[in-house]
Design an enzyme around this catalytic site. Structure first.
Site, PDB file in Angstrom:
ATOM      1  N   SER A  29     -11.987 -20.730 -12.923  1.00  0.00           N
ATOM      2  CA  SER A  29     -12.512 -22.083 -12.967  1.00  0.00           C
ATOM      3  C   SER A  29     -13.884 -22.031 -13.616  1.00  0.00           C
ATOM      4  CB  SER A  29     -12.648 -22.629 -11.541  1.00  0.00           C
ATOM      5  OG  SER A  29     -13.414 -23.811 -11.509  1.00  0.00           O
ATOM      6  N   TYR A  70     -15.710 -22.076  -2.737  1.00  0.00           N
ATOM      7  CA  TYR A  70     -14.795 -22.037  -3.875  1.00  0.00           C
ATOM      8  C   TYR A  70     -15.420 -21.297  -5.054  1.00  0.00           C
ATOM      9  CZ  TYR A  70     -11.784 -23.683  -7.659  1.00  0.00           C
ATOM     10  OH  TYR A  70     -10.949 -23.755  -8.745  1.00  0.00           O
TER      11      TYR A  70
END
Length: 185
Positions: free
Chosen positions: A136, A149
């Site tokens: 990501s 995250y």
């Protein structure tokens, strides 16, 4: 090598990016082993190319489920692993429960590393194999509300870089892809 010659395992196939990858690779003729937690979504995806898509409902954080994935990957002689499984929870770090943080690390990092390790002997037998880890943009820059995250995606980026160097003299290529947020419709 053409996509139609590839035998690809896609984890997280019942989720957003994984589902899109299944659709795209099925259109290109690849043979797919798709893994995810949502059996009904997997079944729907398999209908895209029933002769080329094999489904397996599994929770990659569970050792027995990972073992089943590895067994079927061996049987189908995969030559590409796409690690797309992952989970994301928005929330301030001090407000996230230890269980939520642990489950995110278990899936996004631990399960990915252990599955990749278990599949390495299979991939090393191929003349040309790939490991593709989906990270990501949050794996390169910390973002408020996504601390846990971001941490997992930083870890996946480091794993990909180190493994790429470890496997540099083998037929296995390692790629890390970091998609950003979707653009305007």
């Amino acid at each position: 090598m053409r996509w139609s010659d590839r035998r690809i395992l896609i984890t997280g196939a019942s989720g957003g990016i994984g589902r899109e990858l299944v659709t795209l690779l099925a259109q290109r003729g690849a043979r797919l082993l798709i893994v995810g937690r949502n059996a009904s979504v997997l079944k729907t995806l398999a209908a895209l190319a029933p002769d080329r898509i094999h489904t397996l409902s599994a929770d990659l954080t569970m050792p027995d489920d990972r073992h089943r994935v590895v067994e079927i990957a061996e049987e189908t002689r995969i030559d590409m692993l796409i690690n797309a499984a992952g989970v994301n929870h928005f929330g301030l770090f001090d407000e996230q429960s230890p269980v939520a943080i642990s489950s995110m690390v278990d899936l996004n990092v631990t399960a990915t590393l252990l599955l990749t390790q278990a599949l390495l002997p299979r991939l090393l037998h191929e003349n040309s194999a790939w490991i593709v880890n989906l990270g990501s943009a949050f794996g390169a820059i910390g973002h408020p509300g996504y601390t846990a995250y971001c941490t997992t995606k930083f870890a996946l980026r480091g794993f990909s870089q180190a493994l790429r160097r470890e496997l540099a003299d083998t037929p296995v290529q390692v790629l890390h892809i970091s998609p950003g947020p979707p653009g305007p419709a």
